[in-house]
Design a protein around this motif. Structure first.
Motif, PDB file in Angstrom:
ATOM      1  N   ALA A  41      38.806  28.656  38.574  1.00  0.00           N
ATOM      2  CA  ALA A  41      39.456  29.745  39.295  1.00  0.00           C
ATOM      3  C   ALA A  41      39.321  31.052  38.526  1.00  0.00           C
ATOM      4  CB  ALA A  41      40.932  29.414  39.527  1.00  0.00           C
ATOM      5  N   ALA A  42      39.519  30.999  37.213  1.00  0.00           N
ATOM      6  CA  ALA A  42      39.406  32.213  36.399  1.00  0.00           C
ATOM      7  C   ALA A  42      37.977  32.742  36.389  1.00  0.00           C
ATOM      8  CB  ALA A  42      39.874  31.920  34.968  1.00  0.00           C
ATOM      9  N   LEU A  43      37.003  31.844  36.530  1.00  0.00           N
ATOM     10  CA  LEU A  43      35.606  32.267  36.551  1.00  0.00           C
ATOM     11  C   LEU A  43      35.162  32.762  37.924  1.00  0.00           C
ATOM     12  CD1 LEU A  43      33.894  29.460  34.439  1.00  0.00           C
ATOM     13  CD2 LEU A  43      34.076  31.876  33.835  1.00  0.00           C
ATOM     14  N   GLY A  44      35.996  32.550  38.934  1.00  0.00           N
ATOM     15  CA  GLY A  44      35.610  32.921  40.285  1.00  0.00           C
ATOM     16  C   GLY A  44      34.531  32.024  40.850  1.00  0.00           C
ATOM     17  N   ALA A  45      34.506  30.765  40.397  1.00  0.00           N
ATOM     18  CA  ALA A  45      33.452  29.829  40.807  1.00  0.00           C
ATOM     19  C   ALA A  45      33.799  29.044  42.055  1.00  0.00           C
ATOM     20  CB  ALA A  45      33.153  28.857  39.661  1.00  0.00           C
ATOM     21  N   ILE A  46      34.987  29.264  42.621  1.00  0.00           N
ATOM     22  CA  ILE A  46      35.405  28.522  43.813  1.00  0.00           C
ATOM     23  C   ILE A  46      34.886  29.233  45.059  1.00  0.00           C
ATOM     24  CG2 ILE A  46      37.355  27.607  45.116  1.00  0.00           C
ATOM     25  CD1 ILE A  46      38.980  27.634  42.539  1.00  0.00           C
TER      26      ILE A  46
ATOM     27  N   ALA B 208      25.128  26.540  42.782  1.00  0.00           N
ATOM     28  CA  ALA B 208      25.021  27.994  42.663  1.00  0.00           C
ATOM     29  C   ALA B 208      26.266  28.590  42.029  1.00  0.00           C
ATOM     30  CB  ALA B 208      24.772  28.615  44.034  1.00  0.00           C
ATOM     31  N   ASP B 209      27.435  28.048  42.359  1.00  0.00           N
ATOM     32  CA  ASP B 209      28.691  28.547  41.791  1.00  0.00           C
ATOM     33  C   ASP B 209      28.768  28.240  40.293  1.00  0.00           C
ATOM     34  OD1 ASP B 209      29.687  29.277  44.457  1.00  0.00           O
ATOM     35  OD2 ASP B 209      29.836  27.111  44.758  1.00  0.00           O
ATOM     36  N   ILE B 210      28.310  27.053  39.907  1.00  0.00           N
ATOM     37  CA  ILE B 210      28.291  26.682  38.488  1.00  0.00           C
ATOM     38  C   ILE B 210      27.369  27.602  37.704  1.00  0.00           C
ATOM     39  CG2 ILE B 210      27.600  24.910  36.843  1.00  0.00           C
ATOM     40  CD1 ILE B 210      30.174  24.164  38.098  1.00  0.00           C
ATOM     41  N   LEU B 211      26.164  27.816  38.223  1.00  0.00           N
ATOM     42  CA  LEU B 211      25.196  28.651  37.517  1.00  0.00           C
ATOM     43  C   LEU B 211      25.677  30.092  37.420  1.00  0.00           C
ATOM     44  CD1 LEU B 211      21.856  27.259  39.001  1.00  0.00           C
ATOM     45  CD2 LEU B 211      22.992  26.651  36.867  1.00  0.00           C
ATOM     46  N   ALA B 212      26.356  30.571  38.451  1.00  0.00           N
ATOM     47  CA  ALA B 212      26.918  31.921  38.394  1.00  0.00           C
ATOM     48  C   ALA B 212      28.039  31.995  37.361  1.00  0.00           C
ATOM     49  CB  ALA B 212      27.440  32.332  39.765  1.00  0.00           C
ATOM     50  N   GLY B 213      28.797  30.893  37.226  1.00  0.00           N
ATOM     51  CA  GLY B 213      29.896  30.877  36.271  1.00  0.00           C
ATOM     52  C   GLY B 213      29.436  30.875  34.826  1.00  0.00           C
ATOM     53  N   VAL B 214      28.399  30.090  34.520  1.00  0.00           N
ATOM     54  CA  VAL B 214      27.957  29.985  33.120  1.00  0.00           C
ATOM     55  C   VAL B 214      27.224  31.234  32.657  1.00  0.00           C
ATOM     56  CG1 VAL B 214      27.818  27.468  33.189  1.00  0.00           C
ATOM     57  CG2 VAL B 214      25.800  28.832  33.768  1.00  0.00           C
ATOM     58  N   THR B 215      26.743  32.046  33.572  1.00  0.00           N
ATOM     59  CA  THR B 215      26.038  33.273  33.178  1.00  0.00           C
ATOM     60  C   THR B 215      26.906  34.507  33.318  1.00  0.00           C
ATOM     61  OG1 THR B 215      25.145  33.457  35.440  1.00  0.00           O
ATOM     62  CG2 THR B 215      23.782  32.345  33.795  1.00  0.00           C
ATOM     63  N   LYS B 216      28.175  34.312  33.654  1.00  0.00           N
ATOM     64  CA  LYS B 216      29.071  35.452  33.840  1.00  0.00           C
ATOM     65  C   LYS B 216      29.609  35.915  32.493  1.00  0.00           C
ATOM     66  CE  LYS B 216      31.465  35.571  37.491  1.00  0.00           C
ATOM     67  NZ  LYS B 216      32.407  35.311  38.582  1.00  0.00           N
ATOM     68  N   PRO B 217      29.613  37.222  32.210  1.00  0.00           N
ATOM     69  CA  PRO B 217      30.191  37.714  30.953  1.00  0.00           C
ATOM     70  C   PRO B 217      31.693  37.510  30.926  1.00  0.00           C
ATOM     71  CG  PRO B 217      29.611  39.543  32.382  1.00  0.00           C
ATOM     72  CD  PRO B 217      29.047  38.313  33.025  1.00  0.00           C
TER      73      PRO B 217
ATOM     74  N   THR C 112      34.119  39.397  30.280  1.00  0.00           N
ATOM     75  CA  THR C 112      34.905  40.501  30.830  1.00  0.00           C
ATOM     76  C   THR C 112      35.003  40.442  32.345  1.00  0.00           C
ATOM     77  OG1 THR C 112      32.891  41.844  30.876  1.00  0.00           O
ATOM     78  CG2 THR C 112      34.333  42.043  28.947  1.00  0.00           C
ATOM     79  N   ALA C 113      34.204  39.552  32.957  1.00  0.00           N
ATOM     80  CA  ALA C 113      34.192  39.479  34.418  1.00  0.00           C
ATOM     81  C   ALA C 113      35.129  38.413  34.959  1.00  0.00           C
ATOM     82  CB  ALA C 113      32.776  39.210  34.921  1.00  0.00           C
ATOM     83  N   PHE C 114      35.933  37.775  34.103  1.00  0.00           N
ATOM     84  CA  PHE C 114      36.849  36.742  34.558  1.00  0.00           C
ATOM     85  C   PHE C 114      37.873  37.356  35.504  1.00  0.00           C
ATOM     86  CE2 PHE C 114      34.506  34.415  31.943  1.00  0.00           C
ATOM     87  CZ  PHE C 114      35.042  33.743  30.873  1.00  0.00           C
ATOM     88  N   ILE C 115      38.283  36.578  36.513  1.00  0.00           N
ATOM     89  CA  ILE C 115      39.277  37.050  37.467  1.00  0.00           C
ATOM     90  C   ILE C 115      40.531  36.203  37.347  1.00  0.00           C
ATOM     91  CG2 ILE C 115      37.512  37.833  39.069  1.00  0.00           C
ATOM     92  CD1 ILE C 115      38.112  35.372  40.773  1.00  0.00           C
ATOM     93  N   PRO C 116      41.702  36.700  37.792  1.00  0.00           N
ATOM     94  CA  PRO C 116      42.927  35.912  37.736  1.00  0.00           C
ATOM     95  C   PRO C 116      42.804  34.647  38.569  1.00  0.00           C
ATOM     96  CG  PRO C 116      43.399  38.221  38.155  1.00  0.00           C
ATOM     97  CD  PRO C 116      41.921  38.050  38.286  1.00  0.00           C
ATOM     98  N   ALA C 117      43.589  33.647  38.196  1.00  0.00           N
ATOM     99  CA  ALA C 117      43.505  32.348  38.850  1.00  0.00           C
ATOM    100  C   ALA C 117      44.551  32.155  39.927  1.00  0.00           C
ATOM    101  CB  ALA C 117      43.634  31.228  37.810  1.00  0.00           C
ATOM    102  N   ASN C 118      45.266  33.201  40.333  1.00  0.00           N
ATOM    103  CA  ASN C 118      46.313  33.041  41.329  1.00  0.00           C
ATOM    104  C   ASN C 118      45.716  33.121  42.729  1.00  0.00           C
ATOM    105  OD1 ASN C 118      45.596  35.669  40.952  1.00  0.00           O
ATOM    106  ND2 ASN C 118      47.672  36.509  41.106  1.00  0.00           N
ATOM    107  N   ARG C 119      45.571  31.963  43.376  1.00  0.00           N
ATOM    108  CA  ARG C 119      45.057  31.858  44.736  1.00  0.00           C
ATOM    109  C   ARG C 119      46.062  31.083  45.558  1.00  0.00           C
ATOM    110  NH1 ARG C 119      39.253  31.904  45.628  1.00  0.00           N
ATOM    111  NH2 ARG C 119      38.142  32.658  43.798  1.00  0.00           N
ATOM    112  N   SER C 120      46.247  31.481  46.778  1.00  0.00           N
ATOM    113  CA  SER C 120      47.128  30.748  47.673  1.00  0.00           C
ATOM    114  C   SER C 120      46.319  29.734  48.460  1.00  0.00           C
ATOM    115  CB  SER C 120      47.824  31.709  48.646  1.00  0.00           C
ATOM    116  OG  SER C 120      46.870  32.350  49.468  1.00  0.00           O
ATOM    117  N   SER C 121      47.007  28.709  48.978  1.00  0.00           N
ATOM    118  CA  SER C 121      46.297  27.659  49.696  1.00  0.00           C
ATOM    119  C   SER C 121      45.740  28.149  51.011  1.00  0.00           C
ATOM    120  CB  SER C 121      47.251  26.483  49.969  1.00  0.00           C
ATOM    121  OG  SER C 121      48.361  26.927  50.740  1.00  0.00           O
TER     122      SER C 121
END
Length: 427
Positions: free
Chosen positions: A215-220, A397-406, A408-417
């Motif tokens: 969630a913090a990586l924005g990989a969802i 694709a989401d995994i590969l985007a996550g592992v190459t993300k700097p 500083t680009a992490f996003i908050p993990a607060n998501r609603s259902s």
């Protein structure tokens, strides 16, 4: 950017990979079923036959590629009315009538291509890399890569333009190929699973990314496909999803939440009984397809259907050996003959039909390990407080985007259902 992606090249990941054996568009669906069952990726690239004698260049090879055929594509084809009426004819159909043409799913690259550039291509939709087989180069791959990385920086492309697919392809073509001696007309295929296996082998070099939540990586990915459990299962084939090739089967609750009870996907159909699965897809609801008809329908009310193979058997050649029998969920290959017991309206043991899930708080490393251990192309993401409330999906694709993300680009993990609900498949 992790140095491991800069100092390694595609050739480092192809060591020991077998030579690619082309599967041509004139081959039959029956042959494709066998080939998919033997493929480690659960899908096969489809090619046109060579129109000339001799060695072809990379452009000619690329143009002969048609698309990638998965088990989901075949089961969806066999579930059509005309195929169910004449199964022998359906199995003899050329795969050119089944595969969805998409020439962008495969790209031919030089072994000296940097791994970071290969990751960029895969993030943009490329599923396979076609790499010329070559005599192993001398020296360490890290030093070898730095040489070509330096030459790469000397080209005249601007950093902004190098991110596009066309410019990436043009850059790859300019990379010198004198680093290793290519074997004429010999290639191997590098899949996204191969890349993921390499990444999980060097998690230390990627810190702190591996222990960061998805969630913090924005990989969802909240843009997933789903159908209600009460709808006919055949609706999952109205528009076959490509990446990942999966449709979630859900049950909606009165408070607006959606609970995942199963999935119809290429992963689950990989080594199933294709004819049995096709019949079930055409005649059962989505819930019955993934949960088992024994839990919902009396076996006496189920009609007979003809298949000649047992669960998990891909030998469908002998039409004369087909004998009518009562349909059972176990015949698809989803369920264990000895371990499935009824408990209320659910099966206590659903075998490989149960969806692979993780929490929104799961770490990137944990999700990668799940995908590799289960040979899956995706993992469904649920709320932290519930194992069933669906939030999204994580694919290659989401995994590969996550592992190459700097970092500083992490996003908050607060998501609603209710945020980012997927796409319901309509007829």
């Amino acid at each position: 950017m992790a140095s491991v992606f800069v100092y390694h090249v595609v050739g480092d990941l192809t060591v020991g990979k077998p030579e690619l054996v082309e599967f041509h568009e004139t081959e039959t669906v029956e042959s494709a079923i066998r080939a998919i069952g033997e493929s480690p990726e659960g899908s096969i690239p489809i090619w046109k036959k060579k129109s000339h004698v001799g060695i072809e260049n990379s452009d000619m090879r690329q143009q002969r590629f048609i698309g990638i055929l998965s088990s989901f594509d075949i089961v969806a084809f066999l579930a059509k009315n005309q195929c169910l009426e004449d199964q022998d004819k359906a199995l003899k159909t050329p795969v050119s009538e089944v595969v969805v043409p998409n020439n962008s799913l495969l790209r031919l690259v030089d072994p000296a291509t940097r791994l970071i550039d290969a990751l960029d291509m895969m993030k943009q939709g490329v599923k396979r890399l076609l790499v010329p087989k070559s005599v192993a180069w001398k020296g360490m791959s890290k030093r070898f890569s730095v040489i070509y990385y330096g030459k790469w920086l000397k080209n005249n492309e601007t950093p902004s333009s190098s991110s596009s697919n066309n410019n990436l392809s043009a850059n790859f073509n300019r990379i010198p190929s004198s680093s290793c001696a290519p074997i004429p007309d010999k290639y191997c295929s590098l899949s996204r699973e191969d890349v993921l296996r390499f990444i999980i082998g060097c998690l230390g070099a990627l810190a702190p990314l591996p222990l960061t939540s998805i969630a913090a990586l924005g990989a969802i990915n909240s843009n997933y496909n789903y159908i209600e459990s009460s709808t006919p299962a055949i609706e999952a084939t109205q528009k076959l999803p490509q990446d990942p090739s999966a449709v979630a089967v859900i049950e909606s609750t009165p408070d607006g939440e959606c609970k995942i009870i199963g999935e119809i996907s290429a992963c689950k159909l990989w080594k199933c009984d294709y004819l049995g699965a096709a019949w079930a897809l055409a005649n059962l609801s989505a819930g019955q397809f993934v949960m088992g008809v024994e839990d919902n329908v009396s076996s006496r009310s189920l009609p007979e259907f003809c298949v000649n193979s047992t669960a998990g058997d891909n030998n469908l050649a002998n039409g004369s050996s087909r004998k009518p029998r009562k349909f059972s969920s176990r015949s698809i290959g989803f369920f264990s003959d000895s371990s499935s017991h009824s408990f209320g309206s659910r099966s206590m043991y659903r075998g490989r039909s149960a969806p692979l899930t993780c929490k929104i708080t799961s770490s990137l490393a944990a999700v990668m390990a799940q995908m590799l251990s289960h040979r899956a192309t995706h993992v469904w993401v649920t709320e932290d407080e519930s194992d069933e409330v669906l939030v999204g999906v994580v694919g290659y694709a989401d995994i590969l985007a996550g592992v190459t993300k700097p970092p500083t680009a992490f996003i908050p993990a607060n998501r609603s259902s209710s945020e980012g609900f997927g796409n319901e498949i309509q007829c």
